[in-house]
Design a protein around this motif. Sequence first.
Motif, mmCIF file in Angstrom:
data_model
loop_
_atom_site.group_PDB
_atom_site.id
_atom_site.type_symbol
_atom_site.label_atom_id
_atom_site.label_comp_id
_atom_site.label_asym_id
_atom_site.label_seq_id
_atom_site.Cartn_x
_atom_site.Cartn_y
_atom_site.Cartn_z
ATOM 1 N N TYR A 2 -8.030 6.980 10.713
ATOM 2 C CA TYR A 2 -7.777 8.584 10.969
ATOM 3 C C TYR A 2 -8.914 9.127 10.092
ATOM 4 O O TYR A 2 -9.692 9.087 9.407
ATOM 5 C CB TYR A 2 -6.605 8.842 9.989
ATOM 6 C CG TYR A 2 -5.320 8.028 10.407
ATOM 7 C CD1 TYR A 2 -4.602 8.726 11.480
ATOM 8 C CD2 TYR A 2 -4.977 7.041 9.641
ATOM 9 C CE1 TYR A 2 -3.423 7.953 11.967
ATOM 10 C CE2 TYR A 2 -3.667 6.354 10.117
ATOM 11 C CZ TYR A 2 -2.967 6.935 11.177
ATOM 12 O OH TYR A 2 -1.577 6.203 11.768
ATOM 13 N N GLU A 4 -10.234 12.801 8.560
ATOM 14 C CA GLU A 4 -9.859 13.684 7.218
ATOM 15 C C GLU A 4 -8.738 14.560 7.400
ATOM 16 O O GLU A 4 -7.880 14.604 6.530
ATOM 17 C CB GLU A 4 -10.966 14.540 6.574
ATOM 18 C CG GLU A 4 -10.792 15.093 5.473
ATOM 19 C CD GLU A 4 -10.451 14.130 4.250
ATOM 20 O OE1 GLU A 4 -9.727 14.325 3.309
ATOM 21 O OE2 GLU A 4 -11.093 12.747 4.536
ATOM 22 N N GLU A 6 -6.515 14.280 9.762
ATOM 23 C CA GLU A 6 -5.284 13.348 10.064
ATOM 24 C C GLU A 6 -4.541 12.876 8.629
ATOM 25 O O GLU A 6 -3.515 12.612 8.364
ATOM 26 C CB GLU A 6 -5.418 12.213 10.982
ATOM 27 C CG GLU A 6 -4.378 11.151 11.445
ATOM 28 C CD GLU A 6 -3.212 12.379 12.043
ATOM 29 O OE1 GLU A 6 -1.942 11.708 12.027
ATOM 30 O OE2 GLU A 6 -3.430 13.216 12.582
ATOM 31 N N LYS A 7 -5.521 12.456 7.773
ATOM 32 C CA LYS A 7 -5.199 12.018 6.584
ATOM 33 C C LYS A 7 -4.280 13.127 5.822
ATOM 34 O O LYS A 7 -3.263 12.908 5.101
ATOM 35 C CB LYS A 7 -6.419 11.524 5.833
ATOM 36 C CG LYS A 7 -6.992 10.293 6.036
ATOM 37 C CD LYS A 7 -8.182 10.080 5.289
ATOM 38 C CE LYS A 7 -8.917 8.639 5.736
ATOM 39 N NZ LYS A 7 -10.164 8.468 5.018
ATOM 40 N N ARG A 10 -0.930 13.626 7.161
ATOM 41 C CA ARG A 10 0.137 12.772 6.919
ATOM 42 C C ARG A 10 0.543 12.826 5.346
ATOM 43 O O ARG A 10 1.752 12.831 5.475
ATOM 44 C CB ARG A 10 -0.579 11.134 7.171
ATOM 45 C CG ARG A 10 -0.705 10.758 8.493
ATOM 46 C CD ARG A 10 -1.679 9.467 8.780
ATOM 47 N NE ARG A 10 -1.270 8.378 7.815
ATOM 48 C CZ ARG A 10 -0.496 7.544 8.603
ATOM 49 N NH1 ARG A 10 0.034 7.809 9.705
ATOM 50 N NH2 ARG A 10 -0.166 6.446 7.718
ATOM 51 N N ARG A 11 -0.403 13.266 4.730
ATOM 52 C CA ARG A 11 0.303 13.617 3.279
ATOM 53 C C ARG A 11 1.241 14.597 3.218
ATOM 54 O O ARG A 11 2.252 14.808 2.686
ATOM 55 C CB ARG A 11 -1.008 13.955 2.264
ATOM 56 C CG ARG A 11 -1.803 12.651 1.949
ATOM 57 C CD ARG A 11 -2.905 12.995 0.964
ATOM 58 N NE ARG A 11 -3.887 11.869 0.861
ATOM 59 C CZ ARG A 11 -5.348 11.952 1.313
ATOM 60 N NH1 ARG A 11 -5.607 13.155 1.884
ATOM 61 N NH2 ARG A 11 -5.952 11.037 1.090
ATOM 62 N N GLY A 169 -3.557 16.048 -0.930
ATOM 63 C CA GLY A 169 -4.292 16.523 0.242
ATOM 64 C C GLY A 169 -5.045 17.967 0.197
ATOM 65 O O GLY A 169 -5.413 18.531 0.967
#
Length: 205
Positions: A2, A4, A6-7, A10-11, A169
Amino acid sequence: MYNEGEKIRRRYDRLAPWFDGLEGFMEGLFFRRFRKKLWAEATGPHILEVGVGTGKNFDFYPRSAYMTAIDFSPKMLVQAQRKRDRKQIFVDLAQMDVQSICYADNSFDTVIASFVFCSVPQPRKGLKELHRVLKPGGQLLLLEHVLSSHKTIAGIMNMMNPLIVALFGANINRQTVKNVQACPFQKIFIDPASTDMIKLIRAVK
């Protein structure tokens, strides 16, 4: 793997069901009064809220404006949709990344965001997108937490930032005023009600 963005998405998806509860204390103690002051400056017939999240700003929406709101987290938008329906708020919600907005140039009279640019991977890219979609003479209104101007506090914030990003995030050491100044806005104002680490920013295209 993933990227940055996308990370971070997700958080926020993971936190969405509990997000209001996690921030409830700070919201009641500090943030809500800043939100109210920010939204009092929102003008024009078409307003865009960026980073609508769970809909914390719904209570402040101007009744006379056509409201559009975006967020990059689908799970946050689910919470916002539920709150919109419960409160009977009239707003068009869409999933969208502030770094790549799908609206035409010169679309909005006011663009407004609260505590958003702490989590945008490329904040200047996002700010330039907001400049693009604003009408000439339109205004960007921001409520953001930023890096302290005090050297010791700033050092602690920089040290803690990787942990905060990993958990939530969000960056706590952004210099958002400088990022806005790096964009092609004609005028930039910092509200006197701002504090060392919470800034109310108004920028005019």
